[in-house]
Design an enzyme around this catalytic site. Sequence first.
Site, short mmCIF file in Angstrom:
data_model
loop_
_atom_site.label_atom_id
_atom_site.label_comp_id
_atom_site.label_asym_id
_atom_site.label_seq_id
_atom_site.Cartn_x
_atom_site.Cartn_y
_atom_site.Cartn_z
N ASP A 1 44.00 32.82 49.11
CA ASP A 1 43.49 34.11 49.61
C ASP A 1 42.31 34.54 48.74
O ASP A 1 42.27 35.64 48.19
CB ASP A 1 44.61 35.17 49.55
CG ASP A 1 44.27 36.43 50.34
OD1 ASP A 1 43.24 36.45 51.03
OD2 ASP A 1 45.05 37.40 50.25
N ILE B 1 45.18 42.73 32.70
CA ILE B 1 43.87 42.12 32.44
C ILE B 1 42.85 43.25 32.21
O ILE B 1 42.56 44.03 33.12
CB ILE B 1 43.40 41.23 33.63
CG1 ILE B 1 44.45 40.16 33.95
CG2 ILE B 1 42.03 40.61 33.34
CD1 ILE B 1 44.74 39.16 32.87
N GLU C 1 51.00 40.62 32.77
CA GLU C 1 49.98 40.86 31.76
C GLU C 1 48.89 41.73 32.36
O GLU C 1 48.45 41.49 33.49
CB GLU C 1 49.41 39.47 31.37
CG GLU C 1 48.27 39.48 30.43
CD GLU C 1 47.70 38.05 30.28
OE1 GLU C 1 48.32 37.06 30.76
OE2 GLU C 1 46.62 37.95 29.69
P1 ADP Z 1 48.23 44.16 46.49
O1 ADP Z 1 49.39 43.21 46.30
O2 ADP Z 1 48.68 45.51 46.94
O3 ADP Z 1 47.12 43.58 47.35
P2 ADP Z 1 46.70 43.48 44.09
O4 ADP Z 1 47.50 42.38 43.49
O5 ADP Z 1 45.46 43.12 44.82
O6 ADP Z 1 47.63 44.40 45.03
O7 ADP Z 1 46.38 44.51 42.92
C1 ADP Z 1 45.75 45.75 43.16
C2 ADP Z 1 44.60 45.95 42.19
O8 ADP Z 1 45.12 45.96 40.86
C3 ADP Z 1 43.60 44.81 42.21
O9 ADP Z 1 42.56 45.06 43.10
C4 ADP Z 1 43.09 44.77 40.79
O10 ADP Z 1 41.99 45.65 40.62
C5 ADP Z 1 44.24 45.30 39.96
N1 ADP Z 1 45.01 44.23 39.28
C6 ADP Z 1 45.77 43.25 39.88
N2 ADP Z 1 46.37 42.49 38.95
C7 ADP Z 1 46.00 42.99 37.74
C8 ADP Z 1 46.29 42.65 36.37
N3 ADP Z 1 47.12 41.63 36.09
N4 ADP Z 1 45.72 43.38 35.39
C9 ADP Z 1 44.89 44.41 35.69
N5 ADP Z 1 44.60 44.81 36.93
C10 ADP Z 1 45.12 44.11 37.94
#
Ligand code: ADP
Length: 294
Positions: free
Chosen positions: A201, A100, A98
């Site tokens: 984390d 966000i 999803e």
């Molecule tokens: P990684 O696994 O490389 O650390 P993240 O899960 O932290 O990546 O995701 C990278 C960036 O994407 C996050 O810093 C956030 O800003 C954005 N993000 C992560 N999940 C979502 C989501 N479900 N919807 C919108 N943006 C997201």
Amino acid sequence: MIPLSLIKHIESALTEISGLADRVRSCESIGGGSINTACRIEWAGDYYFLKWNSASKFPKMFANEAEGLHQLKESNSITIPEVFKVEETRTEAFIMMEFIHQSSPNRTFWETFGMQLAELHRNTSSHFGNIHDNYIGSLPQSNATHENWSDFFVLERLSPLVKLARDNQRIASVHALQFDKLYTKIESLFPPEKPALLHGDLWSGNFLINEKGLPVLIDPAVYYGHREMDIAMTKLFGGFETGFYESYKRYYELEKGWEKRIDLCNLYPLLVHLNLFGSSYLYDIERTLRYFVQ
Ligand code: ADP
């Protein structure tokens, strides 16, 4: 850009998820992650969040992330994005979830966040650890189960990373000896607590603020642990607002001396950073070792 080899897998996943036919026209790149490549995909008028990486580099990383997000969601305590698909092709792996839409915090954001994290931590288990291993950043994290926190913290958290740091000459033998001394004290330093379901984390890059102005947790490293680990992690790079801690404690009081144990808990994420990013994190580790081991 999404690798060509992934496009048809992503298109069939999106057709299955949405029940609607379309094609991937654009993928707006999203920064901020440390390991994977991420983007926002538009499909049949809706947005989806996609992350991908090579399939061989971090085996099962997205499956582990999906399992963790599922455990957090099941607790019904805090908003978690819905995971739609995890898939591994011959060369790449991806997770689709999803999207966000981000906004600014509402008036009671920190109070709500504190209360919801307290609710999450009320979920308990018979053992410390988890049914599956996962990753912390890009490092594998063992969640082998233990009956008490001190064994888990020493055997599954500190000592594997101390060994890795020693093998890679990121710490000296004197540090390893100090850690050995510290291990004998861990049991007396932490008050007994039930294993709590943790995000694992929880730094400020791992929550988003949704359109309702509410917190949404992302990118977890879930396990059942001592809840001070999550609290400490919020303070590793600056700290959340005071209202968050006041609210948390109103809903789930922290044991006496928790503030003194913050640095002790944060030895783990500091060791992660030391191993991944280098010796600039050693100073804080040395300071904590000096404080707890004379
Ligand atoms: P990684 O696994 O490389 O650390 P993240 O899960 O932290 O990546 O995701 C990278 C960036 O994407 C996050 O810093 C956030 O800003 C954005 N993000 C992560 N999940 C979502 C989501 N479900 N919807 C919108 N943006 C997201």
